[in-house]
Write an enzyme that holds these catalytic residues in place. Structure first.
Site, PDB file in Angstrom:
ATOM      1  N   MET A  23       0.864  -1.182   0.000  1.00  0.00           N
ATOM      2  CA  MET A  23       0.000   0.000   0.000  1.00  0.00           C
ATOM      3  C   MET A  23       0.902   1.234   0.000  1.00  0.00           C
ATOM      4  SD  MET A  23      -2.823  -1.127   2.874  1.00  0.00           S
ATOM      5  CE  MET A  23      -3.823   0.348   2.719  1.00  0.00           C
ATOM      6  N   HIS A  24       0.620   2.139  -0.916  1.00  0.00           N
ATOM      7  CA  HIS A  24       1.434   3.361  -0.949  1.00  0.00           C
ATOM      8  C   HIS A  24       0.660   4.600  -1.377  1.00  0.00           C
ATOM      9  CE1 HIS A  24       1.471   2.390  -5.237  1.00  0.00           C
ATOM     10  NE2 HIS A  24       1.811   3.635  -5.448  1.00  0.00           N
ATOM     11  N   ARG A  25      -0.531   4.418  -1.952  1.00  0.00           N
ATOM     12  CA  ARG A  25      -1.252   5.579  -2.478  1.00  0.00           C
ATOM     13  C   ARG A  25      -1.743   6.468  -1.337  1.00  0.00           C
ATOM     14  NH1 ARG A  25      -1.858   5.308  -7.799  1.00  0.00           N
ATOM     15  NH2 ARG A  25      -1.587   3.260  -8.776  1.00  0.00           N
ATOM     16  N   ASP A  44      -2.441  -1.687  -3.856  1.00  0.00           N
ATOM     17  CA  ASP A  44      -3.071  -0.552  -4.525  1.00  0.00           C
ATOM     18  C   ASP A  44      -2.211  -0.080  -5.690  1.00  0.00           C
ATOM     19  OD1 ASP A  44      -0.995   0.732  -3.222  1.00  0.00           O
ATOM     20  OD2 ASP A  44      -2.267   1.952  -1.914  1.00  0.00           O
TER      21      ASP A  44
END
Length: 366
Positions: free
Chosen positions: A209-211, A283
């Site tokens: 997850m990075h967004r 994501d």
């Protein structure tokens, strides 16, 4: 001599430029009258986010590194534009080749066009329809002024035609990320976490997850992680965390013996984990492509995607950003009812050859 400047800057770019560079090197060796200059904007500078990719994917040392790391997106874009303008004035090519949808892609396209240099966009025309995503803004602005488009799908072509581009500007070639994946699959290697946790194939889940929409709000990120832990039965969750995400995770105080937050992995190590995983929860758009080609179930924590072929023909499903949506998808996964990937047109490992053919046989003679 036909000169090409190739732009790279962030982790997703490296997999996309590697096969193009290798094919161009072969063309040059065979006597074609062309040359290229590789410019790294420095957008990603961490060893595992940048350096190891160059080594593992056999990307040559950049001719120039603009060193534009850090800052807000606006600051970074401005710094890249200032530095790339100097680079382009000193080394003006016939063509600037940009890839993907990161800040470097947009910034370098703007500079090139203001200096009247033609721009070709690799992965042009993909759209999520979500203007809250910085990547969508980057894509639309880049495509609005670029000259040529190397596309991954017929839908991308249709998007560009709808936006007023001409058929003669579009070249449906496929996906260079898949070129890199297929070429390097036999070289995947297990990371330390594989041995440390005694992992077995199909017995763990990879999470990324990075967004900003998923990780910036600590409350939302915590709720998602709690739900993932709750609904993944007893399997380990391996979470290679982006440096930016890792800082936020430190404030959440989520401790669970099955959740293993680790440093970002190199290309060969990360894809080894994905290849052997029971599933990927992510994501990232790029990971949905790789997971689909490797036939690994993929759950995407987004409400939209710019890569619909990974849903129609691949193993990807859009779960959305509501943690409560996860249960039904994970129930299906653990019941062994996940769909299998199908053949995706032009995602065959030969995309870079098609790009080089267009450059040599069409763009060089214009």
């Amino acid at each position: 001599m036909y000169n090409i400047t190739i732009i790279t800057g962030a982790r997703p770019n490296f997999m996309k430029i590697a096969p193009i560079i290798h094919v161009l090197q072969s063309a040059i060796s065979s006597g074609k009258s062309l040359d290229f200059r590789l410019v790294h904007t420095g957008q990603h500078y961490d060893k595992n986010m940048s350096g190891s990719f160059f080594e593992q994917l056999n990307i040559p040392k950049p001719h120039a590194n603009l060193g534009c790391a850090g800052g807000t997106q606006a600051e970074q874009a401005a710094n890249i534009m200032l530095a790339f303008e100097k680079e382009l004035l000193n080394h003006k090519p016939n063509l600037v080749l940009v890839v993907g949808d990161v800040t470097s892609t947009l910034a370098c396209t703007l500079v090139a066009k203001k200096l009247n240099v033609k721009v070709a966009h690799v992965e042009g025309g993909i759209r999520s329809g979500d203007m809250t995503m910085p990547e969508e803004v980057n894509r639309i602005v880049t495509d609005s002024i670029a000259d040529y488009f190397f596309t991954t799908s017929q839908l991308a072509n249709e998007n560009l035609l709808t936006e007023g581009k001409k058929e003669s500007q579009l070249f449906l070639v496929g996906n260079t990320m898949i070129d890199t994946l297929l070429k390097n699959k036999s070289q995947f290697k297990s990371p330390e976490v594989w041995d440390n946790l005694k992992l077995k194939p199909k017995s763990y889940i990879v999470l990324t997850m990075h967004r900003p929409a998923n990780v910036d709000a600590e409350r939302d990120l915590k709720a998602m992680l709690i739900e993932i832990i709750k609904e993944t039965r007893e399997v380990p969750i391996i979470f290679p965390a982006h440096p930016r995400t890792r800082k936020i995770l430190l404030n959440l105080n989520i401790e669970n013996e099955r959740l293993h937050i680790i440093e970002p992995l190199s290309y060969l190590e990360f894809n080894y984990l994905v290849h052997h995983a029971k599933a990927v929860i992510t994501d990232s758009g790029g990971i949905t492509e790789e997971a689909s080609i490797m036939n690994v179930p993929c759950l995407t924590l987004r409400n939209n995607t710019e890569r619909p072929e990974t849903i129609y023909l691949g193993t990807n499903e859009l779960v959305g950003t509501n943690p409560k949506n996860l249960k039904s998808y994970l129930d299906r996964l653990f019941k062994g009812q996940w769909k299998q990937t199908q053949s995706i047109p032009f995602w065959d490992g030969n995309t870079a050859e098609r790009i080089a053919e267009v450059i040599i046989n069409k763009l060089m003679i214009k």
